[in-house]
Design an enzyme around this catalytic site. Sequence first.
Site, PDB file in Angstrom:
ATOM      1  N   ASP A 265       0.684  -1.194  -0.054  1.00  0.00           N
ATOM      2  CA  ASP A 265       0.050   0.167   0.022  1.00  0.00           C
ATOM      3  C   ASP A 265       1.078   1.239   0.222  1.00  0.00           C
ATOM      4  OD1 ASP A 265      -2.433  -1.389   0.174  1.00  0.00           O
ATOM      5  OD2 ASP A 265      -2.486  -1.107   2.458  1.00  0.00           O
ATOM      6  N   LYS A 287      -3.165   3.884  -2.920  1.00  0.00           N
ATOM      7  CA  LYS A 287      -3.622   5.249  -3.826  1.00  0.00           C
ATOM      8  C   LYS A 287      -2.379   6.121  -3.857  1.00  0.00           C
ATOM      9  CE  LYS A 287      -6.607   7.099  -1.250  1.00  0.00           C
ATOM     10  NZ  LYS A 287      -7.795   7.814  -0.476  1.00  0.00           N
ATOM     11  N   MET A 403      -8.259   7.872  10.688  1.00  0.00           N
ATOM     12  CA  MET A 403      -9.150   8.284   9.633  1.00  0.00           C
ATOM     13  C   MET A 403     -10.096   9.637  10.161  1.00  0.00           C
ATOM     14  SD  MET A 403      -9.965   4.920   7.745  1.00  0.00           S
ATOM     15  CE  MET A 403      -9.878   3.820   9.157  1.00  0.00           C
TER      16      MET A 403
HETATM   17  N1  SAH Z   1      -3.397  -0.363   9.861  1.00  0.00           N
HETATM   18  C1  SAH Z   1      -2.960   1.029   9.887  1.00  0.00           C
HETATM   19  C2  SAH Z   1      -4.137   1.894   9.870  1.00  0.00           C
HETATM   20  C3  SAH Z   1      -4.702   2.161   8.214  1.00  0.00           C
HETATM   21  S1  SAH Z   1      -6.256   3.064   8.314  1.00  0.00           S
HETATM   22  C4  SAH Z   1      -2.491   1.098  11.345  1.00  0.00           C
HETATM   23  O1  SAH Z   1      -2.549   0.178  12.093  1.00  0.00           O
HETATM   24  O2  SAH Z   1      -1.889   2.009  11.597  1.00  0.00           O
HETATM   25  C5  SAH Z   1      -5.300   4.533   7.543  1.00  0.00           C
HETATM   26  C6  SAH Z   1      -5.473   5.756   8.872  1.00  0.00           C
HETATM   27  O3  SAH Z   1      -4.349   5.343   9.737  1.00  0.00           O
HETATM   28  C7  SAH Z   1      -5.044   7.265   8.351  1.00  0.00           C
HETATM   29  O4  SAH Z   1      -6.232   7.723   8.041  1.00  0.00           O
HETATM   30  C8  SAH Z   1      -4.467   7.765   9.734  1.00  0.00           C
HETATM   31  O5  SAH Z   1      -5.756   8.099  10.317  1.00  0.00           O
HETATM   32  C9  SAH Z   1      -3.907   6.525  10.357  1.00  0.00           C
HETATM   33  N2  SAH Z   1      -2.586   6.454  10.271  1.00  0.00           N
HETATM   34  C10 SAH Z   1      -1.509   5.668   9.479  1.00  0.00           C
HETATM   35  N3  SAH Z   1      -0.392   6.009   9.610  1.00  0.00           N
HETATM   36  C11 SAH Z   1      -0.325   7.302  10.060  1.00  0.00           C
HETATM   37  C12 SAH Z   1       0.878   7.849  10.480  1.00  0.00           C
HETATM   38  N4  SAH Z   1       1.802   7.754  10.319  1.00  0.00           N
HETATM   39  N5  SAH Z   1       0.447   9.060  11.221  1.00  0.00           N
HETATM   40  C13 SAH Z   1      -0.911   9.275  11.684  1.00  0.00           C
HETATM   41  N6  SAH Z   1      -1.847   8.655  11.201  1.00  0.00           N
HETATM   42  C14 SAH Z   1      -1.454   7.224  10.558  1.00  0.00           C
END
Ligand code: SAH
Length: 605
Positions: A265, A287, A403
Amino acid sequence: MYPVMLEVDGRACLVVGGGGVALRKVQGLVEEGARVTVVAPDVVVPLREMSQRGAIEVKNRAYELGDAEGYALVFAATDQERVNRQVFEDATSRGIWVNVADDPKLCSFQLPGRVRRGPLQIAIGSAGRAPFAVRRLRQLLERRLGTEWGEWFEAAARYRKAVLGSGKERPSRERSYDLFFSNTVDRNKLTARVPSRTEESDWIGSEAVDHRMPSRDLAMARQDDCVTGHDRGFVSLIGAGPGCAGLLTVRGRERMLRANAVVYDRLAAAALPPDLDPRVELHCVGKNAGNHPVPQGEINSLLVRLAREGMRVARLKGGDPYVFGRGGEEAEVLQAEGVPFEVVPGVTSGIAAAAWAGIPVTHRREAVRVTLVTAHEALKSDGPQVRWDLHAQDPHATLVGYMGVTALPSVVKKLVEGGMDPSMPAAMVEQGTTSAQRSVVATLESLPQAVTDAGLRPPALFVIGPTVGHVEKLDWVRHRPLSGLRLLVPAAASQLIAAAEEAGADVLPVPMPVTPAARIVMAALPAHGCLVRDRADVDWLDEERDTVQWYDKVMMWCLTSEAAVRARGNGWEAVELPAEASCEEVVAWIASSLEDEASGGAEQR
Ligand code: SAH
């Protein structure tokens, strides 16, 4: 062209010409034991000295017809085309092999580019058609093959002798050679190690082997199957962590290094190992600017198809695969299709980004519960809804919202309506754990405005709860000297990499030559510049200039003046670091050059 390696020991060879080019030919021949005669009206000092020492014979005169007679090989390296041609024709008419420097038309043999490690020699030739390509390939191999190959080769020769002396039959001898090779050579990294005598005798003594191999060697031997594939195919659902490459797990990295295909991803791209074997298939399904993400159904089919082709597939997802990552859906499809799979959990962003922003998600007596919530659902009217009213009633809890940028105002409204204290500490963290991290801290009711003012964008998450009150004291990230700085550093400079990382920089170790995976990582996040050691480093990075996403101002920190001159010549802004500086001094120097910048107002990190 038919390649051979000639035994010139004790053979008579003629070199016509007495300049620098001739000197190099003479030195090469003498090293191999040839008896060399030089014919030239004038010779450079080192040639004269060699002749005085009796290492060669010099005839101080012009070339005469018939001089070539009786030599095994003839070389012409004069600056006069007429003489070179005369030598060529004279030698050819006598059936003697002849080489004219830099003139492939006047050569009956070519000198290959040569990479040498002890008795091991690799020769590269292009039949004189693309010498530049040979030169670059040679340089590439020079860099890739460490000096350990010389010792390794000596060990291999010794090992062969021992195997021959063991009285084994042919098939079993080959098995012993396989063991030596697979246990000492890392095929992906092209590195080798010299085994101990005990290992050698173990391998010679063993018939059925695998259980005898120490685990490190097993890991190396396993790489063999990643090249040939695995009969049934296998998928590892891997959590890439929140963005900082170092937060990928050891197992996640190991699975990717052994994979035949990596499906990743966009949010996971920064965690791809830059040293991933260039043969590994890379599939981006996330994306990226302007493109829609690949629909989930297609991702599922891709995983199944690759596995059915017998591949080891590494499915890399941001954070943890089972935390709002649709990893569960992918696992279910694999299960239904009979594809064996495993899950390699990752560090989820909700916890790591908070930590990077200075927020512990639990704290004794303050927060005894952490909730990871998807804020996105708050915007939808169908589907399951979050009970914000229940969270609002729990003052000793931390609420982490994924999100959450667009949904934030509506979430805050629901929490306040549900009875949460509007002055509860709250924060939003964008791109947490990466060099591009930004965050704002406010009270619950003022957070939406603060986020808008700061222009925070996804990926970002909010953290609401009493422990957010600790940020002032616990903001460890911003206090490090190179925090927020993303640097490209040649992968071989391991000590510099360690020092810069320790100082808080986000370091991308760039393998030379640059791999496809490294290019993806380079494009994943903007970089501030490079730290280079020599001219060759500058040249490599130069070629990647358009691959990298740069901040407006790009800096090349150079450890030698040679590198600085080259960098400036190629149009980079270059800073020359003091010669012989220790790693710590290099870090301090970079930090101070950044301070100069910041005080000049040119760039804010
Ligand atoms: N599986 C991922 C989450 C996927 S959903 C996990 O465990 O972190 C995607 C969301 O994760 C984004 O919209 C954001 O809210 C959050 N996210 C992912 N990486 C991030 C980061 N480095 N800093 C802040 N938020 C993050």
